[in-house]
Design an enzyme around this catalytic site. Structure first.
Site, short mmCIF file in Angstrom:
data_model
loop_
_atom_site.label_atom_id
_atom_site.label_comp_id
_atom_site.label_asym_id
_atom_site.label_seq_id
_atom_site.Cartn_x
_atom_site.Cartn_y
_atom_site.Cartn_z
N LYS A 70 -6.41 -14.03 -9.64
CA LYS A 70 -6.09 -12.91 -9.98
C LYS A 70 -5.82 -12.04 -10.93
O LYS A 70 -6.12 -11.04 -11.71
CB LYS A 70 -4.42 -13.19 -8.92
CG LYS A 70 -4.84 -13.55 -7.33
CD LYS A 70 -6.14 -12.33 -6.74
CE LYS A 70 -6.15 -12.50 -4.92
NZ LYS A 70 -7.07 -12.18 -4.57
N LEU A 116 3.87 -19.03 5.97
CA LEU A 116 4.83 -19.38 7.31
C LEU A 116 5.03 -19.11 8.35
O LEU A 116 5.35 -19.52 9.59
CB LEU A 116 6.34 -19.18 5.95
CG LEU A 116 7.60 -19.25 7.00
CD1 LEU A 116 7.71 -20.61 6.97
CD2 LEU A 116 8.95 -18.12 5.62
N TYR A 123 -5.02 -20.63 -7.61
CA TYR A 123 -4.94 -19.27 -7.31
C TYR A 123 -4.71 -17.75 -7.96
O TYR A 123 -5.06 -17.16 -7.69
CB TYR A 123 -4.61 -19.02 -6.07
CG TYR A 123 -3.85 -17.76 -5.30
CD1 TYR A 123 -4.98 -17.08 -4.66
CD2 TYR A 123 -2.65 -17.43 -4.86
CE1 TYR A 123 -4.81 -15.72 -4.20
CE2 TYR A 123 -2.56 -15.74 -4.68
CZ TYR A 123 -3.79 -15.35 -4.06
OH TYR A 123 -3.10 -13.96 -3.11
N LYS A 181 -7.20 -17.47 -0.55
CA LYS A 181 -5.82 -17.00 -0.79
C LYS A 181 -4.77 -18.35 -0.62
O LYS A 181 -3.38 -18.12 -0.28
CB LYS A 181 -5.35 -15.98 0.03
CG LYS A 181 -5.04 -16.55 1.82
CD LYS A 181 -4.66 -14.55 1.98
CE LYS A 181 -4.49 -15.42 3.42
NZ LYS A 181 -2.93 -16.33 3.77
N SER A 206 -1.78 -9.88 -6.65
CA SER A 206 -1.08 -10.50 -5.93
C SER A 206 0.45 -10.66 -6.98
O SER A 206 -0.05 -11.01 -8.36
CB SER A 206 -1.59 -12.37 -5.75
OG SER A 206 -0.48 -12.63 -5.20
N GLY A 250 2.84 -26.83 -6.38
CA GLY A 250 2.20 -25.01 -6.15
C GLY A 250 3.59 -23.54 -5.67
O GLY A 250 3.63 -22.77 -6.59
N ASP A 251 4.63 -24.77 -5.27
CA ASP A 251 5.22 -23.13 -4.77
C ASP A 251 6.48 -22.58 -5.69
O ASP A 251 6.65 -23.63 -6.32
CB ASP A 251 6.72 -24.44 -3.74
CG ASP A 251 5.59 -23.55 -2.27
OD1 ASP A 251 4.35 -22.54 -1.93
OD2 ASP A 251 6.51 -23.93 -1.29
C1 UD1 Z 1 1.57 -17.39 -1.65
C2 UD1 Z 1 1.65 -16.67 -3.12
C3 UD1 Z 1 1.05 -15.08 -2.33
C4 UD1 Z 1 -0.03 -14.76 -1.69
C5 UD1 Z 1 -0.37 -15.59 -0.77
C6 UD1 Z 1 -1.22 -15.76 0.53
C7 UD1 Z 1 2.84 -17.01 -4.90
C8 UD1 Z 1 3.72 -17.32 -5.36
N1 UD1 Z 1 2.48 -16.62 -3.60
O1 UD1 Z 1 2.87 -16.96 -0.65
O2 UD1 Z 1 0.91 -14.05 -3.30
O3 UD1 Z 1 -0.20 -13.77 -0.64
O4 UD1 Z 1 0.46 -16.79 -0.61
O5 UD1 Z 1 -1.50 -16.82 0.96
O6 UD1 Z 1 1.50 -17.14 -5.43
N2 UD1 Z 1 6.78 -23.07 3.95
C9 UD1 Z 1 7.45 -23.58 4.93
N3 UD1 Z 1 6.37 -24.23 5.40
C10 UD1 Z 1 5.85 -23.51 5.85
C11 UD1 Z 1 4.76 -22.74 5.00
C12 UD1 Z 1 5.31 -22.10 4.14
O7 UD1 Z 1 8.38 -24.19 4.87
O8 UD1 Z 1 4.52 -24.84 7.07
C13 UD1 Z 1 7.38 -22.53 2.54
C14 UD1 Z 1 6.86 -22.12 1.11
O9 UD1 Z 1 7.24 -23.12 0.78
C15 UD1 Z 1 7.70 -20.81 1.09
C16 UD1 Z 1 7.57 -19.85 2.21
O10 UD1 Z 1 7.60 -20.60 2.83
O11 UD1 Z 1 8.89 -21.39 0.08
C17 UD1 Z 1 6.74 -18.58 1.91
O12 UD1 Z 1 5.02 -19.60 2.07
P1 UD1 Z 1 3.67 -19.14 2.41
O13 UD1 Z 1 3.40 -18.44 3.13
O14 UD1 Z 1 2.53 -20.48 2.30
O15 UD1 Z 1 3.07 -17.91 1.00
P2 UD1 Z 1 3.59 -18.17 -0.16
O16 UD1 Z 1 2.98 -19.63 -0.71
O17 UD1 Z 1 5.01 -17.84 -0.52
#
Ligand code: UD1
Length: 306
Positions: free
Chosen positions: A123, A169, A119, A52, A92, A267-268
Site C-alpha cells: 500500500k 476478527l 501487505y 489484504k 490502509s 505481523g500484528d
Molecule cells: C489488518 C490491517 C488493516 C487491513 C485489514 C484487512 C494492520 C495494522 N491492519 O487489520 O489495515 O484493512 O487487515 O484485512 O496491518 N484477531 C484475533 N483473532 C482472530 C482474528 C483477529 O484475536 O481470529 C485480532 C488480531 O490479532 C487483531 C484484531 O483482532 O488484534 C483485528 O484483526 P483483523 O480483523 O485480522 O485485522 P487487522 O490485522 O488488525
C-alpha cells in the site's frame, strides 16, 4: 473474484435495479483491460483490487508484491494511455509506522517509513507511485487510509462472507455466534494495552461507501487538468480491544461467545488508530453507524436472532 462468488452480482443488480456491466478481467491481461478502456469513456477509477491479509502477506510476500503492485501498474499505464486521470485508491492504516502513536491517533502526516508486513508495504509503495503519477503525469489521486472495514450493506443484500474460514476478527466472531465455529482464538493477551489484547478501529462499510462517494464528488471541485494527490484517514475514532469486540457482539446477541487466548499473530501490532479530523474538516465526513447498529445489520446473513 478470488474470495467471493459471482452470485454477488445478482444482489448488486437488485439494489441498483439494473445489471451493471461486469467484466471478470484479470489485471494481468493488458489486452482485455485495454478493450474495456476502449469501449467506455471512463471518468475515473476506484481501485479496490488487492490481497489484504497482513498475516498471509508474511508468508507470501512475493505474491502480494506481484498481485498488489505489479498488476496495479498495468492499470495505471492503461489509465494514462486512455486519458483517465482520476483515481480513488484503497490504501490502509497499515502504512503507518506506529512509533508516532499517541492518544490523538495518527494523522496523515505521521511517519510512514516503517511498515510492519508486506501487505502494508504494497500500500505504501502504491501511494508513492501514485504521488509520482500526480506530480509528473497529471493524475488526480485520492488515497483513503482505512483500517478494519466491517459488516454489511443496509439493503441486507451484501455482506462480508469470505468463501473460506475468515481471518479477520468480526467475521470470525459472527461464525462463532452462529454456531458454524466453536470458539475464537484471541491472538495475544500480553500487549501493553488496558486488557492486554490488540486495539483497533472498526469502521462500518456503509460509512466507507459514503466517504468514497463524497470524495469522488470532491474531484469536481478541483476541476480538470489540475494534478492532485490527497490522503485521508477514514476512521471512527472509537477504538476497541479484541475482548471488547467479542463482548459487544455478545451483548447485542445475548449470547456467550467462547474464546481462548493464543500466542500473538505474526505481523500484528498492539494498537493502531488514526485521527480522522482531516476528512471531517475538508468534506464534513464523519462515521455515523454505531458498532451496535453494525452488528444488528449483519445478523440476518448469519441467520442469528437477537
Ligand atoms: C489488518 C490491517 C488493516 C487491513 C485489514 C484487512 C494492520 C495494522 N491492519 O487489520 O489495515 O484493512 O487487515 O484485512 O496491518 N484477531 C484475533 N483473532 C482472530 C482474528 C483477529 O484475536 O481470529 C485480532 C488480531 O490479532 C487483531 C484484531 O483482532 O488484534 C483485528 O484483526 P483483523 O480483523 O485480522 O485485522 P487487522 O490485522 O488488525
Amino acid at each position: 473474484m478470488s474470495n467471493t462468488e459471482i452470485s454477488v452480482l445478482e444482489n448488486i443488480t437488485q439494489i441498483l435495479g439494473y445489471r451493471p456491466d461486469f467484466f471478470g478481467c484479470d489485471l494481468r491481461d493488458m489486452k482485455q483491460l485495454e478493450e474495456i478502456f476502449e469501449k467506455y469513456d471512463f471518468d475515473g477509477v476506484v481501485h479496490f483490487a488487492g490481497l489484504k491479509s497482513p498475516r498471509e502477506s508474511c508468508d507470501r510476500a512475493n505474491e502480494y508484491f506481484d498481485n498488489n503492485i505489479t498488476w496495479s501498474l498495468k492499470l495505471f499505464a492503461c489509465m494514462e494511455k486512455y486519458g483517465v486521470m482520476k483515481i480513488i485508491f484503497s490504501s490502509s492504516a497499515a502504512i503507518y509506522s506506529t512509533q508516532g502513536m499517541h492518544k490523538k491517533g495518527l494523522d496523515e502526516n505521521a511517519d510512514i517509513w516503517n511498515t510492519n508486513h508486506p501487505y502494508g508495504s504494497t500500500k505504501l509503495i502504491l501511494e508513492n507511485i501514485l504521488w509520482d503519477l500526480a506530480k509528473f503525469s497529471w493524475f488526480q489521486v485520492i488515497s483513503f487510509r482505512y483500517f478494519n472495514p466491517i459488516w454489511a450493506h443496509t439493503s441486507w443484500l451484501l455482506w462480508e462472507n469470505p468463501v473460506w474460514i475468515p481471518n479477520n476478527l468480526f467475521p470470525y466472531i459472527m461464525k462463532v455466534a452462529s454456531g458454524d465455529l466453536d470458539y475464537i482464538s484471541v491472538f495475544g493477551n500480553d500487549y501493553n494495552t488496558h486488557d492486554g489484547t490488540g486495539i483497533r478501529d472498526y469502521i462500518d462499510v456503509n460509512d466507507l461507501v459514503r466517504g468514497h462517494i463524497l470524495w469522488y464528488e470532491y474531484f469536481d471541485t478541483i476541476g480538470q487538468n489540475v494534478a492532485c494527490f490527497e490522503v485521508f484517514n477514514l476512521w471512527t475514532w472509537l477504538w476497541i480491544s479484541v475482548i471488547e469486540a467479542i463482548t459487544s457482539v455478545s451483548n447485542v446477541l445475548w449470547k456467550d461467545i467462547s474464546y481462548v487466548f493464543e500466542d500473538r499473530r505474526l505481523g500484528d501490532l498492539a494498537e493502531v488508530y488514526c485521527n480522522p479530523m482531516r476528512a471531517k474538516n475538508i468534506l464534513w465526513w464523519t462515521s455515523k453507524v454505531t458498532l451496535d447498529e453494525s452488528i444488528k445489520n449483519t445478523l440476518y446473513y448469519h441467520k442469528i436472532s437477537a
